[in-house]
Write an enzyme that holds these catalytic residues in place. Sequence first.
Site, PDB file in Angstrom:
ATOM      1  N   GLU A  78       0.857  -1.185   0.000  1.00 42.97           N
ATOM      2  CA  GLU A  78       0.000   0.000   0.000  1.00 42.97           C
ATOM      3  C   GLU A  78       0.892   1.233   0.000  1.00 42.97           C
ATOM      4  O   GLU A  78       1.754   1.386   0.872  1.00 42.97           O
ATOM      5  CB  GLU A  78      -0.891  -0.036   1.238  1.00 42.97           C
ATOM      6  N   ASP A 121      -5.048   9.632   9.504  1.00 43.05           N
ATOM      7  CA  ASP A 121      -3.712   9.142   9.835  1.00 43.05           C
ATOM      8  C   ASP A 121      -3.171   9.794  11.097  1.00 43.05           C
ATOM      9  O   ASP A 121      -3.348  10.993  11.339  1.00 43.05           O
ATOM     10  CB  ASP A 121      -2.760   9.389   8.667  1.00 43.05           C
TER      11      ASP A 121
END
Length: 274
Positions: free
Chosen positions: A55, A66
Amino acid sequence: MNTDQPTVAPNRFKTLFARKPQGLLNLYITAGYPALHDTVPLLQTLAAAGADILEIGVPFSDPLADGPVIQQTSSVALRNGMTLKLLLQELQGVREHLPDTPLLLMGYLNPVLQLGMEEFCRLASAAGIDGVILPDLPAEEYAAEYQELFRQHNLRPVFLITPQTSEARIRRLDELTDSFLYLVSGPGLTGGNQTADHGAQQAYLQRVEALNLRNPRLVGFGIADKASFDAACRHAHGAIIGSALLRALDGAADPHQAAREFVQRIIGPPIPAR
């Protein structure tokens, strides 16, 4: 004759899941980190070390889902000069080195829309990208606006599921893709501690497992070592690790050696070819 239409590509996710239905390791790296041109070499190193899916995070100044580690690596990558357009250029030859490993792009809508969704899909497809994670793209908008474009370019969306996602919603997301479903292990951001209520987490994973969905399930957020990886795999097909790998790369004299050692700590050393 329209030469822009890509040839029909194999579904590398299905091929992988048929070959290895359990214990899948999906590793996340931030493009352009630690150094601007490290992305493709690190992908090769991680695949050789035993990663099943790779990824690639597109650095962005406001990564909503995040945590601090990925935020920090994104800041470094942006200072290094990494952009979505440059990443897509660098990835154009990656399939010469990684013909079979499923590759994902993970990012946010803003840079994609600045480039143009059609151009993004065209360049990603040309590089052999298999799937895309866009956490701020609602599934309804994807289905109405972009599903056919993704299909034309052999790109498969990956949707996030949380403990709060209803059964009806989960089944709808399961219908909209043929890659895998990303099970967020609990509340919080990537790289956080999702183990505060281990019982609730296991109950959630068991609940989704019992739905008998058509797509495999990978668990992410808070997976950091072999113990948490193995625990996630008990009720899913695999797990996703990002922040812990990026921490291992941070300041490493040899990022490739650090990457290999990290994978070995999770799954053991690679089996030598006969």
